[in-house]
Design a protein around this motif. Structure first.
Motif, PDB file in Angstrom:
ATOM      1  N   ALA A   1      -6.172   8.377   2.738  1.00 13.79           N
ATOM      2  CA  ALA A   1      -6.307   6.950   2.460  1.00 13.79           C
ATOM      3  C   ALA A   1      -5.630   6.125   3.547  1.00 13.79           C
TER       4      ALA A   1
ATOM      5  N   ALA B   1      -7.448   3.662   6.409  1.00 16.01           N
ATOM      6  CA  ALA B   1      -7.000   2.272   6.530  1.00 16.01           C
ATOM      7  C   ALA B   1      -6.581   1.962   7.965  1.00 16.01           C
TER       8      ALA B   1
ATOM      9  N   LEU C   1       0.830  -1.199   0.000  1.00 12.94           N
ATOM     10  CA  LEU C   1       0.000   0.000   0.000  1.00 12.94           C
ATOM     11  C   LEU C   1       0.868   1.254   0.000  1.00 12.94           C
TER      12      LEU C   1
ATOM     13  N   LEU D   1      -7.507   4.754  -4.476  1.00 16.18           N
ATOM     14  CA  LEU D   1      -7.972   4.809  -5.864  1.00 16.18           C
ATOM     15  C   LEU D   1      -9.087   5.833  -6.027  1.00 16.18           C
ATOM     16  N   TRP D   2      -9.871   6.028  -4.968  1.00 13.80           N
ATOM     17  CA  TRP D   2     -10.986   6.987  -5.030  1.00 13.80           C
ATOM     18  C   TRP D   2     -10.490   8.426  -4.862  1.00 13.80           C
ATOM     19  N   ASP D   3      -9.603   8.633  -3.870  1.00 12.45           N
ATOM     20  CA  ASP D   3      -9.085   9.980  -3.591  1.00 12.45           C
ATOM     21  C   ASP D   3      -7.636   9.846  -3.130  1.00 12.45           C
TER      22      ASP D   3
ATOM     23  N   LEU E   1      -6.505   0.725  -0.060  1.00  9.74           N
ATOM     24  CA  LEU E   1      -6.442   0.639  -1.521  1.00  9.74           C
ATOM     25  C   LEU E   1      -7.668   1.297  -2.155  1.00  9.74           C
ATOM     26  N   ALA E   2      -8.856   1.009  -1.602  1.00  8.83           N
ATOM     27  CA  ALA E   2     -10.082   1.597  -2.139  1.00  8.83           C
ATOM     28  C   ALA E   2     -10.062   3.119  -2.013  1.00  8.83           C
ATOM     29  N   LEU E   3      -9.652   3.615  -0.851  1.00 11.31           N
ATOM     30  CA  LEU E   3      -9.609   5.060  -0.641  1.00 11.31           C
ATOM     31  C   LEU E   3      -8.546   5.721  -1.518  1.00 11.31           C
TER      32      LEU E   3
ATOM     33  N   PHE F   1      -7.232  -3.350   2.132  1.00  8.60           N
ATOM     34  CA  PHE F   1      -8.300  -3.165   1.160  1.00  8.60           C
ATOM     35  C   PHE F   1      -9.016  -1.825   1.350  1.00  8.60           C
ATOM     36  N   THR F   2      -9.144  -1.374   2.599  1.00  6.48           N
ATOM     37  CA  THR F   2      -9.721  -0.048   2.827  1.00  6.48           C
ATOM     38  C   THR F   2      -8.805   1.030   2.264  1.00  6.48           C
TER      39      THR F   2
END
Length: 499
Positions: A186, A190, A42, A179-181, A175-177, A172-173
């Motif tokens: 992020a 996480a 990450l 990619l989103w912002d 990574l999602a954040l 995963f939290t």
């Protein structure tokens, strides 16, 4: 699936202390690999997406949290593990009350101090990051205190589930954040997600349900042992992260990002090994604390295996660092290469030193850790300003390595030899063969790296494979031609795991 189930069942810690420790080491190594590798992946992703400035802000928030946790650490878990009795239920309500109070205190102090910290580092954008991350302290304080049994009883398969669940949530939290912002937030999101998952799982995995209560006598017993853990925790922060604080304050958040990344990446292999050693061998050594002969034999086996793995990891990483940084992070991060190489060598010392700390705590002398840490802090404090001003983060890294090798190591060897009723040279001799084999490996790997003209990631892969093959060959040659006995130790370790 049945084979996997059978394998898992065979790896559940059972048998004598040696077998339980060996199987626990497998679980803890697996846990630490997940706990370290996913956050590092990450970090690499964020390094590519947001750059060193944003990650420098994250570094300020992490250092601030770590400072408060170190200042308020009272060694409750260590005190429970070190106790001879197997059942420590009578202490758990008190532990929960103390941990909740600690979490609330950390949250309040960090939330109020965040604006000041932002001004101190000339990074006001770090203020809201610190304030939100402070919630983590409360979440950690609320966890089920009975999770200490996983370590005390060498039930590391349960600890694996507890910690790995949080790490997966973190990855995963984040990574999602990301990619989103793509921003520092992020990492903060996480961080909190991991704490929430671990809080819930602590009550799912263990059926103990703590109540509301506080026993002053029980607290006194724990604090009596933990007072030295408190001192060593503060000093550990000062010599392990005090340089981070200094770099961020004196230089810039960008320099802090370079230094922190250099440290985390270079120390990752050896740190994972040291965490396994400290986690498993502390409770294992504690069971032998009154039998010097068994303690000495167990320690020699431990340090022999640690040196066998840690020495080539650290030296090998130092050799491949330029190719690693260029392929993983990009040209923007190349200023941290030399510091990372120096800190990789420090990682070797750190892994071996962890065996000594685990031993000292097991025999009821955590004060040794505190006193030796104080000496390191004082020496580093004297020299850190001039070397950092003159040579930047590279000077800071060289200072950290030099203090540990020239000041700490002789003293640590003397104390450990005294505890084990042996000699410093006898302890140090366990690193001789790994150093020779690693030297051969480093020379071959460096030569291959110089001879190749390939993309950085291809060069890195070739160098890693070369290093692994050459080290294995050197180890085999040394084991056949001397009385090292490493193959016998490895066979014994495997037998303990699979028996």
């Amino acid at each position: 699936m049945s084979r996997l189930t059978t394998l898992v069942q065979r790896l559940i810690p059972s048998g004598g202390t040696g077998q339980r420790a060996a199987k626990s080491a497998v679980w803890l190594f697996g846990q630490n690999m997940v706990d370290r590798m996913l956050p590092l992946v990450l970090l690499v992703i964020l390094a590519r997406l947001v750059g060193p400035l944003e990650l420098g802000l994250v570094g300020i928030a992490l250092v601030s949290m770590s400072a408060l946790r170190s200042l308020t650490e009272v060694g409750l878990n260590e005190a429970l593990i070190q106790r001879v009795e197997d059942n420590v239920d009578r202490y758990l309500n008190t532990v929960l009350a103390m941990e909740v109070a600690r979490g609330v205190l950390i949250f309040g102090v960090l939330f109020l101090a965040a604006p000041f910290i932002g001004r101190l580092f000339d990074a006001p954008a770090a203020t809201p990051l610190i304030q939100v991350m402070a919630v983590s302290a409360v979440l950690r304080g609320l966890k089920n205190p009975a999770v200490v049994y996983f370590q005390k009883n060498l039930e590391y398969h349960k600890l694996f589930v507890y910690n790995t669940g949080g790490t997966l949530a973190f990855f995963f939290t984040g990574l999602a954040l990301a990619l989103w912002d793509p921003s520092a937030w992020a990492w903060v999101g996480a961080f909190l997600a991991a704490d929430i998952v671990r809080l819930v799982s602590s009550y799912v995995i263990h059926d103990y349900r703590p109540g509301i209560g506080f026993d002053r006598e029980a607290a006194g017993d724990l604090i009596h042992f933990g007072k030295w853990i408190t001192g060593s925790s503060i000093l550990y922060f000062l010599y392990n992260e005090g340089d981070d604080v200094f770099v961020g304050w004196l230089l810039s958040p960008v320099a802090l990002a370079y230094y922190q990344y250099a440290y985390r990446m270079s120390n990752a292999p050896a740190t994972e090994l040291s965490q396994v050693v400290a986690g498993v061998m502390f409770p294992a050594f504690s069971k032998f604390q009154t039998d010097v002969k068994r303690l000495r034999e167990s320690y020699f086996t431990t340090i022999r295996l640690v040196a066998f793995v840690a020495v080539p990891m650290g030296i090998g990483f130092a050799v491949v660092t330029p190719a690693f940084v260029e392929s993983a992070f990009g040209a923007e991060w190349l200023p941290m290469v030399v510091a990372m190489q120096v800190l990789a060598l420090y990682g070797v010392y750190r892994a071996i030193g962890k065996t000594m700390g685990a031993l000292w705590k097991a025999v009821g002398r955590p004060d040794y850790i505190t006193k030796t840490s104080l000496l390191k802090v004082l020496v580093i404090a004297v020299f850190i300003y001039p070397v950092t001003v003159r040579w930047g983060i590279t000077g800071t890294a060289v200072l950290v390595l030099g203090v540990n090798l020239l000041v700490s190591m002789p003293i640590n060897l003397y104390i450990t030899a005294k505890v084990l009723e042996t000699t410093s040279l006898r302890i140090l001799s366990e690193t001789t063969y790994p150093l020779v084999a690693s030297g051969v490996m480093a020379a071959a790997t460096w030569y291959v790296g110089q001879a190749l003209v390939l993309p950085a990631w291809v060069e890195l892969c070739v160098m890693i494979v070369t290093g692994g093959v050459v080290y294995a060959a050197a180890v085999l040659a040394l084991d056949l031609g001397t009385n090292w006995g490493m193959r016998a130790n490895l066979r014994q370790l495997v037998a303990s795991v699979v028996s």
